[in-house]
Design a protein around this motif. Sequence first.
Motif, PDB file in Angstrom:
ATOM      1  N   PRO A   7      41.028 -10.171 115.730  1.00  0.00           N
ATOM      2  CA  PRO A   7      41.327 -10.889 114.482  1.00  0.00           C
ATOM      3  C   PRO A   7      40.666 -12.266 114.424  1.00  0.00           C
ATOM      4  O   PRO A   7      40.104 -12.647 113.384  1.00  0.00           O
ATOM      5  CB  PRO A   7      42.854 -10.988 114.484  1.00  0.00           C
ATOM      6  CG  PRO A   7      43.306  -9.839 115.332  1.00  0.00           C
ATOM      7  CD  PRO A   7      42.263  -9.715 116.396  1.00  0.00           C
ATOM      8  N   ALA A   8      40.727 -13.024 115.513  1.00  0.00           N
ATOM      9  CA  ALA A   8      40.107 -14.353 115.521  1.00  0.00           C
ATOM     10  C   ALA A   8      38.595 -14.236 115.379  1.00  0.00           C
ATOM     11  O   ALA A   8      37.959 -15.049 114.682  1.00  0.00           O
ATOM     12  CB  ALA A   8      40.467 -15.087 116.801  1.00  0.00           C
ATOM     13  N   GLN A   9      38.006 -13.242 116.033  1.00  0.00           N
ATOM     14  CA  GLN A   9      36.557 -13.035 115.916  1.00  0.00           C
ATOM     15  C   GLN A   9      36.179 -12.672 114.480  1.00  0.00           C
ATOM     16  O   GLN A   9      35.175 -13.164 113.938  1.00  0.00           O
ATOM     17  CB  GLN A   9      36.134 -11.915 116.864  1.00  0.00           C
ATOM     18  CG  GLN A   9      34.634 -11.654 116.874  1.00  0.00           C
ATOM     19  CD  GLN A   9      34.298 -10.390 117.635  1.00  0.00           C
ATOM     20  OE1 GLN A   9      34.858  -9.324 117.353  1.00  0.00           O
ATOM     21  NE2 GLN A   9      33.395 -10.503 118.611  1.00  0.00           N
ATOM     22  N   LEU A  10      37.001 -11.827 113.851  1.00  0.00           N
ATOM     23  CA  LEU A  10      36.743 -11.430 112.470  1.00  0.00           C
ATOM     24  C   LEU A  10      36.838 -12.627 111.529  1.00  0.00           C
ATOM     25  O   LEU A  10      36.004 -12.803 110.631  1.00  0.00           O
ATOM     26  CB  LEU A  10      37.740 -10.347 112.050  1.00  0.00           C
ATOM     27  CG  LEU A  10      37.700  -9.903 110.587  1.00  0.00           C
ATOM     28  CD1 LEU A  10      36.324  -9.361 110.218  1.00  0.00           C
ATOM     29  CD2 LEU A  10      38.787  -8.864 110.317  1.00  0.00           C
ATOM     30  N   THR A  60      37.398 -19.537 103.719  1.00  0.00           N
ATOM     31  CA  THR A  60      38.595 -20.250 104.185  1.00  0.00           C
ATOM     32  C   THR A  60      39.619 -19.298 104.796  1.00  0.00           C
ATOM     33  O   THR A  60      40.789 -19.648 104.929  1.00  0.00           O
ATOM     34  CB  THR A  60      39.245 -21.016 103.018  1.00  0.00           C
ATOM     35  OG1 THR A  60      39.544 -20.099 101.953  1.00  0.00           O
ATOM     36  CG2 THR A  60      38.313 -22.102 102.501  1.00  0.00           C
ATOM     37  N   LEU A  61      39.185 -18.108 105.160  1.00  0.00           N
ATOM     38  CA  LEU A  61      40.097 -17.080 105.661  1.00  0.00           C
ATOM     39  C   LEU A  61      40.796 -17.511 106.945  1.00  0.00           C
ATOM     40  O   LEU A  61      40.221 -18.189 107.797  1.00  0.00           O
ATOM     41  CB  LEU A  61      39.307 -15.794 105.921  1.00  0.00           C
ATOM     42  CG  LEU A  61      40.107 -14.541 106.294  1.00  0.00           C
ATOM     43  CD1 LEU A  61      40.986 -14.085 105.136  1.00  0.00           C
ATOM     44  CD2 LEU A  61      39.154 -13.418 106.729  1.00  0.00           C
ATOM     45  N   THR A  62      42.068 -17.132 107.074  1.00  0.00           N
ATOM     46  CA  THR A  62      42.827 -17.293 108.309  1.00  0.00           C
ATOM     47  C   THR A  62      43.368 -15.926 108.705  1.00  0.00           C
ATOM     48  O   THR A  62      43.320 -14.966 107.921  1.00  0.00           O
ATOM     49  CB  THR A  62      44.001 -18.270 108.126  1.00  0.00           C
ATOM     50  OG1 THR A  62      44.944 -17.700 107.202  1.00  0.00           O
ATOM     51  CG2 THR A  62      43.510 -19.617 107.595  1.00  0.00           C
ATOM     52  N   THR A  63      43.915 -15.825 109.900  1.00  0.00           N
ATOM     53  CA  THR A  63      44.463 -14.542 110.336  1.00  0.00           C
ATOM     54  C   THR A  63      45.609 -14.085 109.431  1.00  0.00           C
ATOM     55  O   THR A  63      45.841 -12.882 109.287  1.00  0.00           O
ATOM     56  CB  THR A  63      44.950 -14.615 111.794  1.00  0.00           C
ATOM     57  OG1 THR A  63      45.847 -15.726 111.939  1.00  0.00           O
ATOM     58  CG2 THR A  63      43.779 -14.794 112.746  1.00  0.00           C
TER      59      THR A  63
END
Length: 679
Positions: A7-10, A60-63
């Motif tokens: 998820p963090a990589q994405l 600006t996406l976050t998990t």
Amino acid sequence: MTTADLPAQLVARSRRLGGDRRNTNFGGGNTSAKGTAADPVTGGDVELLWVKGSGGDLGTLTTAGLAVLRLDRLRELAGTYPGADREDEMVAAFDYCLHGRGGAAPSIDTAMHGLVDAAHVDHLHPDSGIALATAADGPELTNSCFGDRVVWVPWRRPGFQLGLDIAEVRRAHPAAIGVILGGHGVTAWGDTSEQCEANSLEIIQVAQRFLDEHGRAEPFGPELDGYTPLPEADRHERAAALFPILRGLASTDSPQVGHYTDSGPVLDFLARARHPHLAALGTSCPDHFLRTKVRPLLLDLPPTAPLDETAARLRELHQAYRADYTRYYQEHAEPGSPPMRGADPAVVLVPGVGMFTFGASKPAARIAGEFYLNAINVMRGAEAVSRYVPIDEREKFRIEYWALEEAKLARLPKPRPLAARIALVTGGGSGIGRAIAHRLAAEGACVVVADRDGDAADRVAAELGDTDTAIGVRADVTDAAALADLVRAACLAFGGVDLVVNNAGLSISKPLLETTEADWDLQHSVMAKGSFLVSRETARVMTAQGMGGDIVYISSKNSVFAGPNNVAYSAAKAAQAHQVRLLAAELGEHGIRVNGVNPDGVVRGSGIFAGGWGAKRAAVYGVPESELGAYYAQRTLLKREVLPEHVANAVFVLTAGELSHTTGLHIPVDAGVAAAFLR
């Protein structure tokens, strides 16, 4: 790389891609990654899909913005898929595929990401890719540009069937790295996140090089005589004069905030011979026309036409636009279609001046402008190598009035009370003005903070947020020319003005025999004359808008209370108080309400008191300056000190809509000073 890191990589990949508007527009596109995690019930491994959820922005996406679904259940939906006529039903089925709480709401593009047999998938809306996607001979150009490395997929509305189509392309063309989606955008894939990102960028960059190397020099045609852009100063003056008129027209169905753009690509497009034809075709990418509407309103006069002639023509074109949009809706609407949302334009193009865009908020208006600039870039690319052919009206309507789009709109939070209102606060750099600016911004208004101390105005504006929320402007309310500049700045920033707070003031406390002519003139110049000048300049804008408005005077209990050693200040405040009555009577026919607030002495946080008046008033009453606020409080009925935020509360109450039938009123904010009761 462990599954826990996916998820963090994405998110990191998404932010890199979305942070560059050459790759995708605001809110446009989506990305995904596949991996395994433990099933919380059985403890065994389960294959999952992490994909950007509905309504998010890649840059600006976050998990928290990721939807998480079980791949086995998602892929099993292919066996129950009822066909393209009922594919909207599949979005509800995504909820039954969620892993745990599922994260964000899955978007319509979830099927594309889940069904394509690749560990990582990117779907983007780059200008270069959409240029090929909207070219008349898009399939041939795609082949010339990429060979068998990128495959053409004909237009299909986003949904489950499009996911099946792209999945089949992936199976049939194992050497391909992605597809050009007709009329829409691009999709790329890869075995690793790095490879997927590299493939996305390759498609975007190779497409741009192809356009640059093979395109015509003047894809929009030769320059039109008389349509050369005005010089910058003249252009901005013209824009400021037109903007309130345009904002009023664009707000016929619902109030709008405006954004102005005079960038080189916009001005060049509007100066070229083919711009009327291309503008009439409208935008193509679904994300574009959802923000810009099916087509813009285009002024068909040169920039040197007289202002009154231009304004009259814009009103004619607006009526024609509304009629055409109503025709568009009625021609394509079906029994189950959502109601028409409004027939006003979101984009207005004025040759030689620039582009005016509108939305329910400043960010929405600004983003609409960004999208139309994307559309201009797309048109330029398509026309450079071929002919621009967007998707047809019927398909645009199916997107614009899609039940799924309506559901997305229904999930938006309820607007704040002052949403889409543009406020101007004088003396906003400190004290009461600062508190008012903060309250109005917190309630949804765009705020112009005006102060003779420009640095203080800028500081308060920065406290409120970015330039989508507030701007600071240096302005002396005694200078009519400076106020004209102030109102022009407000119009250029937000489209107009419809909530004005006359707060600028000062006081010099002296007995009558010690009060000089200069003392008298200064206080009357700032308060009596200054508020008159501000009201006159802003009333011009409000009447041009035709949207009504509010003017609020921060007067004083001293306007009705005979305090000692204060003749110049109190007389100036009395003049302001009567302006409230006079202007309420005069401006009511335009729907402009004029009211006042009468505070008691506001000591804490006050610029006036900090400037020496506090010491003088304390001396008059024989108390230490540090105890002046407490002294004022003790002489009131409620025994409470009046603070800047209490005055701000009264301004909000007067302007938030609940007192829609109130004008000519003065509200005391004095904790109860019996001698100042209104009679």
